[in-house]
Scaffold this motif. Sequence first.
Motif, short mmCIF file in Angstrom:
data_model
loop_
_atom_site.label_atom_id
_atom_site.label_comp_id
_atom_site.label_asym_id
_atom_site.label_seq_id
_atom_site.Cartn_x
_atom_site.Cartn_y
_atom_site.Cartn_z
N LYS A 181 -8.39 -0.60 3.42
CA LYS A 181 -7.87 0.74 3.63
C LYS A 181 -7.90 1.11 5.10
N LEU A 182 -6.91 1.86 5.52
CA LEU A 182 -6.94 2.54 6.81
C LEU A 182 -7.17 4.02 6.53
N TYR A 230 -9.24 0.39 15.70
CA TYR A 230 -7.80 0.20 15.59
C TYR A 230 -7.08 1.43 16.15
N TYR A 236 0.86 -1.18 0.00
CA TYR A 236 0.00 0.00 0.00
C TYR A 236 0.90 1.23 0.00
N LEU A 266 -1.24 -3.60 9.13
CA LEU A 266 -0.34 -3.12 8.09
C LEU A 266 0.98 -2.75 8.76
N ASP A 298 -6.41 -1.47 -6.16
CA ASP A 298 -7.20 -0.26 -5.94
C ASP A 298 -6.29 0.95 -6.09
N PHE A 352 -4.63 7.46 1.69
CA PHE A 352 -4.43 6.27 0.87
C PHE A 352 -4.25 6.67 -0.59
N ARG A 410 -12.73 0.52 11.34
CA ARG A 410 -12.54 -0.21 10.08
C ARG A 410 -13.40 -1.46 10.08
N THR A 468 -11.84 -7.42 7.84
CA THR A 468 -10.95 -7.58 6.70
C THR A 468 -11.06 -8.96 6.05
N TYR A 471 -4.60 -10.99 1.50
CA TYR A 471 -5.96 -10.53 1.70
C TYR A 471 -6.40 -10.81 3.14
N GLY A 472 -7.22 -9.93 3.65
CA GLY A 472 -7.75 -10.15 4.98
C GLY A 472 -6.80 -9.85 6.11
N SER A 473 -5.68 -9.21 5.81
CA SER A 473 -4.71 -8.90 6.87
C SER A 473 -5.26 -7.80 7.77
N GLU A 474 -5.15 -8.01 9.06
CA GLU A 474 -5.64 -7.00 9.99
C GLU A 474 -4.62 -5.90 10.22
N TYR A 508 0.79 5.40 0.84
CA TYR A 508 0.08 6.50 1.47
C TYR A 508 0.92 7.77 1.30
#
Lengths: 114, 114
Positions: free
Chosen positions: B101-102, B34, A33, A103, A56, A45, B91, B94, A98-101, A35
């Motif tokens: 996105k955060l 979060y 990602y 970052l 995205d 983002f 959020r 996930t 995918y689905g990671s809580e 930012y």
Amino acid sequence: NAGVMQNPRHLVRRRGQEARLRCSPMKGHSHVYWYRQLPEEGLKFMVYLQKENIIDESGMPKERFSAEFPKEGPSILRIQQVVRGDSAAYFCASSPGYGSEKLFFGSGTQLSVL
Amino acid sequence: DAKTTQPTSMDCAEGRAANLPCNHSTISGNEYVYWYRQIHSQGPQYIIHGLKNNETNEMASLIITEDRKSSTLILPHATLRDTAVYYCIVRGPTRGGSNYKLTFGKGTLLTVNP
């Protein structure tokens, strides 16, 4: 186990030049990602990539900005024909998939446009 | 994602507990709270997250009110190195790759004084 590596740490460009920012994710992470943090503002983002795939890019400016995450090598955020308003801190984050809580963020690249 | 409201700044004495509040009155039933922090000139760092039960890890505790409209991040024994901007983020889940996105607001600048 190295964290997210960004380079360069500081980048100075003159108006009209190109800026290339690199991000190597944590080992085993395949999602990246980007930012941007403008002076005195929060992080915004820009783009979310998986290897060889942009998932995205809704936060990317429509012109001059592009991002890639090739099969081999780091993710690259490219800014063409930089303007003074591009001066900001650019942060990269990575996650396992995918689905990671969580970052995991790098230390950022501070871009200064003269 | 629900909007969050945090104080702009707070002070805390070294060695004391730092209690950082966050209001998220429009939070949905499946949205998580979060907390990240950003030490000056560094990238954001994950601290903790929770849904409705209180959570504790090696860094902090998260207390979420029963109605889930607000929460408090507690640093039990603040040190000078805890001086940072603390972001409270709401959020969605996930799972399945959504809500990746955060969305960062302005956060709270916590200054720990000697």
